[in-house]
Design a protein around this motif. Structure first.
Motif, short mmCIF file in Angstrom:
data_model
loop_
_atom_site.label_atom_id
_atom_site.label_comp_id
_atom_site.label_asym_id
_atom_site.label_seq_id
_atom_site.Cartn_x
_atom_site.Cartn_y
_atom_site.Cartn_z
N VAL A 82 -15.29 -3.19 29.97
CA VAL A 82 -15.27 -4.31 29.02
C VAL A 82 -15.85 -5.56 29.68
CG1 VAL A 82 -13.77 -5.90 27.76
CG2 VAL A 82 -13.38 -3.43 27.63
N ILE A 83 -15.41 -5.84 30.91
CA ILE A 83 -15.89 -7.03 31.62
C ILE A 83 -17.39 -6.93 31.86
CG2 ILE A 83 -15.75 -8.34 33.76
CD1 ILE A 83 -13.37 -8.69 31.88
N LYS A 84 -17.85 -5.77 32.31
CA LYS A 84 -19.28 -5.61 32.59
C LYS A 84 -20.11 -5.78 31.33
CE LYS A 84 -18.66 -2.68 36.65
NZ LYS A 84 -18.79 -1.33 37.24
N ALA A 85 -19.57 -5.27 30.19
CA ALA A 85 -20.28 -5.44 28.92
C ALA A 85 -20.35 -6.90 28.52
CB ALA A 85 -19.59 -4.62 27.83
N ARG A 86 -19.23 -7.65 28.71
CA ARG A 86 -19.22 -9.07 28.36
C ARG A 86 -20.15 -9.87 29.27
NH1 ARG A 86 -14.93 -11.45 25.86
NH2 ARG A 86 -16.21 -13.31 26.05
N LEU A 87 -20.31 -9.43 30.51
CA LEU A 87 -21.18 -10.13 31.44
C LEU A 87 -22.66 -9.88 31.16
CD1 LEU A 87 -19.25 -9.62 34.81
CD2 LEU A 87 -19.44 -11.72 33.47
N THR A 93 -14.58 -13.40 21.92
CA THR A 93 -13.95 -14.60 21.36
C THR A 93 -14.03 -15.75 22.35
OG1 THR A 93 -12.42 -13.29 20.02
CG2 THR A 93 -11.83 -15.59 20.43
N ILE A 94 -14.45 -16.92 21.86
CA ILE A 94 -14.50 -18.13 22.67
C ILE A 94 -13.44 -19.10 22.14
CG2 ILE A 94 -15.90 -20.09 23.43
CD1 ILE A 94 -18.37 -18.39 23.03
N ARG A 95 -12.55 -19.56 23.01
CA ARG A 95 -11.52 -20.52 22.62
C ARG A 95 -12.00 -21.93 22.94
NH1 ARG A 95 -9.09 -16.27 25.11
NH2 ARG A 95 -9.17 -17.36 27.09
N VAL A 96 -12.04 -22.78 21.91
CA VAL A 96 -12.56 -24.14 22.04
C VAL A 96 -11.46 -25.13 21.67
CG1 VAL A 96 -14.30 -25.80 21.25
CG2 VAL A 96 -14.89 -23.38 21.48
N MET A 97 -11.29 -26.17 22.51
CA MET A 97 -10.41 -27.28 22.19
C MET A 97 -11.28 -28.50 21.93
SD MET A 97 -7.17 -26.32 22.36
CE MET A 97 -6.25 -27.85 22.59
N SER A 98 -11.01 -29.22 20.83
CA SER A 98 -11.89 -30.33 20.44
C SER A 98 -11.07 -31.51 19.96
CB SER A 98 -12.83 -29.86 19.32
OG SER A 98 -13.53 -30.95 18.76
N SER A 99 -11.59 -32.73 20.23
CA SER A 99 -11.02 -33.93 19.61
C SER A 99 -11.14 -33.81 18.10
CB SER A 99 -11.74 -35.18 20.10
OG SER A 99 -11.58 -35.34 21.50
N ALA A 100 -10.18 -34.38 17.38
CA ALA A 100 -10.13 -34.20 15.93
C ALA A 100 -11.40 -34.70 15.24
CB ALA A 100 -8.90 -34.92 15.36
N SER A 277 -14.02 -24.39 34.67
CA SER A 277 -14.43 -24.05 36.02
C SER A 277 -15.90 -23.66 36.04
CB SER A 277 -13.58 -22.89 36.55
OG SER A 277 -14.07 -22.40 37.79
N ARG A 278 -16.50 -23.77 37.21
CA ARG A 278 -17.87 -23.32 37.39
C ARG A 278 -17.95 -21.80 37.51
NH1 ARG A 278 -21.98 -26.28 39.51
NH2 ARG A 278 -20.48 -27.82 40.25
N GLU A 279 -16.85 -21.18 37.98
CA GLU A 279 -16.84 -19.75 38.26
C GLU A 279 -16.44 -18.95 37.03
OE1 GLU A 279 -17.98 -18.78 41.10
OE2 GLU A 279 -18.10 -20.82 41.89
N GLY A 280 -17.00 -17.76 36.93
CA GLY A 280 -16.59 -16.81 35.90
C GLY A 280 -16.90 -17.23 34.48
N VAL A 281 -17.96 -18.02 34.28
CA VAL A 281 -18.33 -18.44 32.93
C VAL A 281 -19.07 -17.29 32.24
CG1 VAL A 281 -19.58 -20.13 31.56
CG2 VAL A 281 -18.52 -20.82 33.71
N LEU A 282 -18.51 -16.78 31.16
CA LEU A 282 -19.11 -15.67 30.44
C LEU A 282 -20.38 -16.11 29.72
CD1 LEU A 282 -15.91 -14.00 28.95
CD2 LEU A 282 -17.25 -13.24 30.92
N PRO A 283 -21.31 -15.19 29.47
CA PRO A 283 -22.57 -15.56 28.81
C PRO A 283 -22.38 -16.27 27.47
CG PRO A 283 -22.73 -13.36 29.72
CD PRO A 283 -21.30 -13.77 29.89
#
Length: 329
Positions: A82-87, A93-100, A277-283
């Protein structure tokens, strides 16, 4: 405490038919494998393998343990697939937090285009309580509107737009009151301030033509960190509010709010996109990060154009040339 390596070595020993062959397959010393199997047996309190110099046999309990160990290895391999496929592609799914104000005013124009480009991605959008509420490190990406530096952080931050704050009030509030000709006259009015908890609202008022600056610390009758709540209060006649241009341009155009002191602005709001973080950022996350940098300023400018007077939103900001507040990606 479970040591999954013990089950890993045990499963390989059983599959290989003995420690010697497993040692060759895993390129591990026989003494190490024998020790790990013994430790597993000692911890479980049972004999898993009957072994002598001439015989290797798995006990009945050993066969049951092997069945579960094999399933554990299969699940671990599936997780890696799964990880290799995502890479390798933009999906998941991308979780985003945003100002209102960003979530409601601009993301409706930014996210649909992104999702059309990447149909295998799903976005889960939640609203930040305030610009300093960056503790939800389980989120993949943050979009924050802030009027001051976010402070020291290990997060990766990129400024993507800067817009002025405009002083606005409703027509019913202004009716019957003397016209406001200078910043000093604001003190005679009910003021609605944008502020973080325990911070006194402050307007850095700037004359758009001459560059004259006036700093005003407000004794605000109403203060909030919620831009949209202040906009609603201003529309209801609670007083004069200083709001980001994108949050009030439509109300000005529609006549629900009046631009007070139109030659002046009350500071500015910066829009930043951040990664934990700079590390482990998925495509997929990296793609959304770049998409926001490329398309967010234009979406803000489009919202601002609905107001007849051109407002100086910095839609052409070169994000790549900015000094990052925290760290650049």
């Amino acid at each position: 405490m479970i040591d999954f390596n013990e089950y890993y070595y045990f499963a390989h020993v059983v599959e290989s038919g003995g420690i010697t062959q497993a040692s060759k397959c895993l390129n591990q010393p026989k003494s190490k494998l024998s020790k790990r199997i013994s430790e597993l047996e000692r911890r479980l309190g049972v004999r898993l393998i009957q072994r002598t110099s001439r015989q290797f046999a798995v006990t009945d309990l050993g066969e049951e343990v092997y069945t579960h160990a094999k399933k554990m290895l299969a699940e671990a391999r599936a997780a890696e697939r799964v990880i290799k496929a995502r890479l390798c592609d933009e999906s998941g799914t991308i979780r985003v937090m945003s100002s209102a104000q960003i979530a409601r005013a601009c993301l409706a124009k930014v996210l649909p285009h992104f999702l059309q480009r990447f149909p295998q991605i799903q976005v889960q959008l939640d609203v930040l309580n305030g610009p300093t509420d960056l503790t939800h490190r389980m989120s993949d990406l943050f979009l924050v509107a802030h009027d001051r530096e976010l402070g020291d952080s290990s997060m990766i931050q990129r400024r993507i737009a800067v817009e002025p704050s405009l002083m606005v009030a409703s027509r019913p509030y202004l009716a019957g009151r003397p016209a406001i000709a200078a910043p000093a006259e604001l003190s005679a009015h009910s003021l609605l301030g944008l502020a973080e908890p325990c911070a006194k609202p402050r307007w850095e008022i700037l004359h758009r033509r001459t560059g004259e600056q006036v700093a005003v610390t407000l004794d605000a009758q109403l203060a909030s960190s919620d831009v949209l709540a202040l906009a609603a209060a201003a529309r209801e006649g609670a007083g004069i509010a200083a709001l980001p241009a994108s949050a009030c341009a439509e109300d000005i155009r529609a006549g629900r709010l009046v631009h007070v002191l139109p030659e002046w602005t009350a500071g500015s709001t910066t829009i930043s996109v951040l990664l934990p973080s700079r590390e482990g950022v998925l495509p997929g996350v990296r793609a959304l990060f770049k998409h926001c940098i490329e398309h967010f300023p234009a979406a803000m400018a489009a919202a601002e154009e609905r107001y007849p007077e051109r407002l100086p939103i910095n839609a052409n900001i070169d994000a790549s040339s900015l000094e990052p507040c925290c760290h650049d990606l």
